[in-house]
Design a protein around this motif. Structure first.
Motif, PDB file in Angstrom:
ATOM      1  N   ARG A 160       0.829  -1.212   0.000  1.00  0.00           N
ATOM      2  CA  ARG A 160       0.000   0.000   0.000  1.00  0.00           C
ATOM      3  C   ARG A 160       0.863   1.263   0.000  1.00  0.00           C
ATOM      4  N   ARG A 161       1.925   1.251   0.796  1.00  0.00           N
ATOM      5  CA  ARG A 161       2.763   2.456   0.904  1.00  0.00           C
ATOM      6  C   ARG A 161       3.500   2.737  -0.399  1.00  0.00           C
ATOM      7  N   PHE A 162       4.116   1.718  -0.968  1.00  0.00           N
ATOM      8  CA  PHE A 162       4.845   1.903  -2.223  1.00  0.00           C
ATOM      9  C   PHE A 162       3.858   2.181  -3.359  1.00  0.00           C
ATOM     10  N   GLY A 163       2.720   1.485  -3.324  1.00  0.00           N
ATOM     11  CA  GLY A 163       1.717   1.704  -4.355  1.00  0.00           C
ATOM     12  C   GLY A 163       1.166   3.114  -4.340  1.00  0.00           C
ATOM     13  N   ALA A 164       1.076   3.713  -3.152  1.00  0.00           N
ATOM     14  CA  ALA A 164       0.592   5.087  -3.037  1.00  0.00           C
ATOM     15  C   ALA A 164       1.528   6.071  -3.728  1.00  0.00           C
ATOM     16  N   GLU A 165       2.774   5.650  -3.927  1.00  0.00           N
ATOM     17  CA  GLU A 165       3.750   6.492  -4.624  1.00  0.00           C
ATOM     18  C   GLU A 165       3.792   6.201  -6.127  1.00  0.00           C
ATOM     19  N   GLY A 166       2.879   5.356  -6.587  1.00  0.00           N
ATOM     20  CA  GLY A 166       2.791   5.093  -8.014  1.00  0.00           C
ATOM     21  C   GLY A 166       3.483   3.835  -8.484  1.00  0.00           C
ATOM     22  N   LEU A 167       4.057   3.051  -7.564  1.00  0.00           N
ATOM     23  CA  LEU A 167       4.731   1.822  -7.971  1.00  0.00           C
ATOM     24  C   LEU A 167       3.720   0.714  -8.225  1.00  0.00           C
ATOM     25  N   THR A 168       3.994  -0.107  -9.209  1.00  0.00           N
ATOM     26  CA  THR A 168       3.251  -1.343  -9.417  1.00  0.00           C
ATOM     27  C   THR A 168       3.748  -2.363  -8.402  1.00  0.00           C
ATOM     28  N   ILE A 169       2.848  -3.177  -7.873  1.00  0.00           N
ATOM     29  CA  ILE A 169       3.202  -4.164  -6.859  1.00  0.00           C
ATOM     30  C   ILE A 169       3.108  -5.564  -7.454  1.00  0.00           C
ATOM     31  N   ALA A 170       4.151  -6.345  -7.262  1.00  0.00           N
ATOM     32  CA  ALA A 170       4.172  -7.740  -7.702  1.00  0.00           C
ATOM     33  C   ALA A 170       4.301  -8.626  -6.467  1.00  0.00           C
TER      34      ALA A 170
ATOM     35  N   LYS B  71      20.864  -0.102  -2.748  1.00  0.00           N
ATOM     36  CA  LYS B  71      20.767  -0.081  -1.290  1.00  0.00           C
ATOM     37  C   LYS B  71      20.337  -1.449  -0.765  1.00  0.00           C
ATOM     38  N   VAL B  72      20.922  -1.862   0.344  1.00  0.00           N
ATOM     39  CA  VAL B  72      20.619  -3.147   0.961  1.00  0.00           C
ATOM     40  C   VAL B  72      20.383  -2.917   2.446  1.00  0.00           C
ATOM     41  N   HIS B  73      19.228  -3.401   2.958  1.00  0.00           N
ATOM     42  CA  HIS B  73      18.925  -3.198   4.373  1.00  0.00           C
ATOM     43  C   HIS B  73      18.260  -4.440   4.966  1.00  0.00           C
ATOM     44  N   TYR B  74      18.758  -4.838   6.118  1.00  0.00           N
ATOM     45  CA  TYR B  74      18.154  -5.881   6.942  1.00  0.00           C
ATOM     46  C   TYR B  74      17.425  -5.180   8.082  1.00  0.00           C
ATOM     47  N   LEU B  75      16.120  -5.395   8.178  1.00  0.00           N
ATOM     48  CA  LEU B  75      15.311  -4.732   9.201  1.00  0.00           C
ATOM     49  C   LEU B  75      15.206  -5.625  10.429  1.00  0.00           C
ATOM     50  N   SER B  76      15.874  -5.244  11.487  1.00  0.00           N
ATOM     51  CA  SER B  76      15.861  -6.012  12.728  1.00  0.00           C
ATOM     52  C   SER B  76      14.676  -5.565  13.577  1.00  0.00           C
TER      53      SER B  76
ATOM     54  N   LEU C 221      13.617   4.209   3.431  1.00  0.00           N
ATOM     55  CA  LEU C 221      14.902   3.616   3.052  1.00  0.00           C
ATOM     56  C   LEU C 221      15.051   3.554   1.536  1.00  0.00           C
ATOM     57  N   HIS C 222      13.940   3.250   0.866  1.00  0.00           N
ATOM     58  CA  HIS C 222      13.991   3.185  -0.593  1.00  0.00           C
ATOM     59  C   HIS C 222      14.150   4.566  -1.211  1.00  0.00           C
ATOM     60  N   ALA C 223      13.415   5.528  -0.694  1.00  0.00           N
ATOM     61  CA  ALA C 223      13.395   6.860  -1.291  1.00  0.00           C
ATOM     62  C   ALA C 223      14.597   7.701  -0.903  1.00  0.00           C
TER      63      ALA C 223
END
Length: 219
Positions: free
Chosen positions: A21-31, A176-181, A205-207
């Motif tokens: 939902r968050r990424f899609g709200a920015e216009g990204l297609t979700i797979a 960018k590479v991130h591990y979310l602890s 983190l993506h933006a």
């Protein structure tokens, strides 16, 4: 709207759907990739109702050839990915001494090896653009194992190590590479670790700009 694509591996109703939902709200297609077609179709409908374009493929992250085939189909349909969220895990409450070696290996295939399959699938396109984000959802079990979640603790430690290894290998790129602890149970009403807040952190983190100093993000 910037467009682009987020691939979510191990799609479920919590962090995965919130990130979609968050990424899609920015216009990204979700797979979306997951094991249950009915659930995936439901998520697709929810996203469509929010005006977000989404596709899905049914695959088990534990089986490399099946998972990779699904990812290749996604890449053929939507083009180069902008971000990958690996959120697949086999979560079970079981002391490691009550488990078996075969079960541990099977869990590892989902918890760690599947992440490598996903990275290898999306990386050529990200390298070609010299741009992209790889996100892995982990937990503090990766640094502080808990006996009652023995296999998962090993899995999160392995995923954290994989994230660091990938980050080191891509240190000369803009990827960018991130591990979310994640430091506790994720619930909808948690003021710190709700799916919505974790999804927001993923988007930031993506933006944001690349931070080459660390791949660990503590939530």
């Amino acid at each position: 709207m910037p467009g682009g694509t987020l691939i979510v591996a191990g799609a479920g109703p919590g962090i995965s759907l919130a990130a979609a939902r968050r990424f899609g709200a920015e216009g990204l297609t979700i797979a979306l990739v997951g094991r249950r077609e009915e659930a995936l179709a439901g998520y697709q409908r929810e996203l469509a109702d929010a005006g977000i374009k989404a596709i899905f493929r049914v695959a088990d992250c534990a089986f490399a050839s099946q998972f990779d085939a699904a990812l290749q189909e996604i890449l053929s349909e939507v083009g180069p990915p902008d971000a990958l969220l690996y959120n697949a895990a086999n979560i079970k409450w079981k002391n490691l001494l009550d488990d078996t070696a075969d079960a541990l290996v099977a869990d590892f295939a989902v918890n760690v090896a599947g992440a490598l399959t996903a990275v290898r699938a999306v990386l050529p396109a990200m390298r070609a653009k010299n741009k992209g984000t790889l996100l892995f959802t982990g937990s503090t079990f990766g640094e502080n194992p808990v006996a009652s979640f023995g296999s998962l603790s090993i899995g999160k430690a392995g995923l954290r190590s994989l994230g660091h290894s990938v980050a080191q290998s891509l240190s000369d790129t803009a990827i960018k590479v991130h591990y979310l602890s994640i430091g506790g149970r994720v619930t909808a009403d948690d003021p710190q670790r709700s799916p919505r807040l974790i999804a927001e952190r993923c988007w930031q983190l993506h933006a944001g700009s690349k931070d080459s100093a660390t791949t660990d993000i503590v939530i």
